[in-house]
Scaffold this motif. Structure first.
Motif, PDB file in Angstrom:
ATOM      1  N   PHE A  16       2.060   6.132  -3.854  1.00 48.16           N
ATOM      2  CA  PHE A  16       2.579   4.877  -3.304  1.00 48.16           C
ATOM      3  C   PHE A  16       4.089   4.777  -3.503  1.00 48.16           C
ATOM      4  O   PHE A  16       4.581   3.869  -4.184  1.00 48.16           O
ATOM      5  CB  PHE A  16       1.876   3.690  -3.963  1.00 48.16           C
ATOM      6  N   PRO A  17       4.847   5.700  -2.914  1.00 46.68           N
ATOM      7  CA  PRO A  17       6.300   5.700  -3.143  1.00 46.68           C
ATOM      8  C   PRO A  17       7.013   4.481  -2.555  1.00 46.68           C
ATOM      9  O   PRO A  17       8.144   4.189  -2.944  1.00 46.68           O
ATOM     10  CB  PRO A  17       6.758   6.987  -2.457  1.00 46.68           C
ATOM     11  N   GLU A  18       6.350   3.747  -1.660  1.00 46.70           N
ATOM     12  CA  GLU A  18       6.972   2.565  -1.056  1.00 46.70           C
ATOM     13  C   GLU A  18       7.073   1.399  -2.034  1.00 46.70           C
ATOM     14  O   GLU A  18       7.830   0.472  -1.802  1.00 46.70           O
ATOM     15  CB  GLU A  18       6.159   2.063   0.153  1.00 46.70           C
ATOM     16  N   LEU A  19       6.286   1.442  -3.085  1.00 45.85           N
ATOM     17  CA  LEU A  19       6.237   0.325  -4.025  1.00 45.85           C
ATOM     18  C   LEU A  19       7.143   0.565  -5.221  1.00 45.85           C
ATOM     19  O   LEU A  19       7.284   1.699  -5.687  1.00 45.85           O
ATOM     20  CB  LEU A  19       4.805   0.112  -4.521  1.00 45.85           C
ATOM     21  N   THR A  20       7.717  -0.503  -5.714  1.00 44.90           N
ATOM     22  CA  THR A  20       8.462  -0.410  -6.969  1.00 44.90           C
ATOM     23  C   THR A  20       7.441  -0.234  -8.101  1.00 44.90           C
ATOM     24  O   THR A  20       6.255  -0.553  -7.927  1.00 44.90           O
ATOM     25  CB  THR A  20       9.277  -1.685  -7.218  1.00 44.90           C
ATOM     26  N   PRO A  21       7.870   0.264  -9.250  1.00 45.17           N
ATOM     27  CA  PRO A  21       6.927   0.378 -10.381  1.00 45.17           C
ATOM     28  C   PRO A  21       6.245  -0.951 -10.710  1.00 45.17           C
ATOM     29  O   PRO A  21       5.059  -0.990 -11.034  1.00 45.17           O
ATOM     30  CB  PRO A  21       7.802   0.871 -11.530  1.00 45.17           C
ATOM     31  N   TRP A  22       7.000  -2.044 -10.622  1.00 48.26           N
ATOM     32  CA  TRP A  22       6.454  -3.372 -10.898  1.00 48.26           C
ATOM     33  C   TRP A  22       5.362  -3.737  -9.893  1.00 48.26           C
ATOM     34  O   TRP A  22       4.268  -4.162 -10.261  1.00 48.26           O
ATOM     35  CB  TRP A  22       7.577  -4.394 -10.868  1.00 48.26           C
ATOM     36  N   GLN A  23       5.656  -3.563  -8.612  1.00 49.91           N
ATOM     37  CA  GLN A  23       4.676  -3.856  -7.565  1.00 49.91           C
ATOM     38  C   GLN A  23       3.449  -2.971  -7.723  1.00 49.91           C
ATOM     39  O   GLN A  23       2.323  -3.431  -7.546  1.00 49.91           O
ATOM     40  CB  GLN A  23       5.290  -3.649  -6.179  1.00 49.91           C
ATOM     41  N   LEU A  24       3.683  -1.714  -8.054  1.00 51.55           N
ATOM     42  CA  LEU A  24       2.576  -0.777  -8.208  1.00 51.55           C
ATOM     43  C   LEU A  24       1.603  -1.234  -9.299  1.00 51.55           C
ATOM     44  O   LEU A  24       0.393  -1.204  -9.100  1.00 51.55           O
ATOM     45  CB  LEU A  24       3.108   0.617  -8.528  1.00 51.55           C
ATOM     46  N   GLU A  25       2.122  -1.662 -10.432  1.00 52.69           N
ATOM     47  CA  GLU A  25       1.245  -2.140 -11.508  1.00 52.69           C
ATOM     48  C   GLU A  25       0.371  -3.297 -11.029  1.00 52.69           C
ATOM     49  O   GLU A  25      -0.831  -3.327 -11.306  1.00 52.69           O
ATOM     50  CB  GLU A  25       2.068  -2.598 -12.713  1.00 52.69           C
ATOM     51  N   ILE A  26       0.974  -4.218 -10.320  1.00 48.73           N
ATOM     52  CA  ILE A  26       0.234  -5.380  -9.820  1.00 48.73           C
ATOM     53  C   ILE A  26      -0.817  -4.931  -8.802  1.00 48.73           C
ATOM     54  O   ILE A  26      -1.975  -5.363  -8.852  1.00 48.73           O
ATOM     55  CB  ILE A  26       1.192  -6.414  -9.186  1.00 48.73           C
ATOM     56  N   VAL A  27      -0.437  -4.041  -7.885  1.00 48.16           N
ATOM     57  CA  VAL A  27      -1.366  -3.557  -6.857  1.00 48.16           C
ATOM     58  C   VAL A  27      -2.517  -2.786  -7.492  1.00 48.16           C
ATOM     59  O   VAL A  27      -3.675  -2.941  -7.085  1.00 48.16           O
ATOM     60  CB  VAL A  27      -0.624  -2.698  -5.806  1.00 48.16           C
ATOM     61  N   VAL A  28      -2.237  -1.966  -8.495  1.00 49.12           N
ATOM     62  CA  VAL A  28      -3.301  -1.207  -9.169  1.00 49.12           C
ATOM     63  C   VAL A  28      -4.290  -2.168  -9.829  1.00 49.12           C
ATOM     64  O   VAL A  28      -5.508  -2.007  -9.687  1.00 49.12           O
ATOM     65  CB  VAL A  28      -2.719  -0.220 -10.202  1.00 49.12           C
TER      66      VAL A  28
END
Length: 85
Positions: A16-28
């Protein structure tokens, strides 16, 4: 509280390279079945911050509903699983 494994997040960042690390944590967390209130409690942030991260993810994937993020997450994870021949 951090319930996500760092090496797992590194692997997800590649998917998911489109997401920031912060967004990624929330999405996961969201894609793992947690609701917005639970994520806010786990991350010790406001529900509005969770909602904002999910809405930004929704926009990045050109989705109509936040709930569709789960489908994107599952599809990308499944497409990355090596198959035995």
């Amino acid at each position: 509280m951090n319930i996500l494994n760092e090496s797992l997040l590194v692997n997800y960042q590649q998917l998911f390279p489109e997401l920031t690390p912060w967004q990624l944590e929330i999405v996961v967390l969201y894609s793992s079945g947690f609701n917005q209130n639970e994520i806010a409690r786990i991350k010790n942030i406001s529900k509005q911050a969770v909602s904002k991260a999910l809405n930004e993810g929704k926009k990045r994937y050109h989705l109509e509903k936040v709930e569709s993020i789960r489908s994107v997450f599952i599809a990308r994870r499944l497409s990355n699983i090596p198959f035995c021949s």
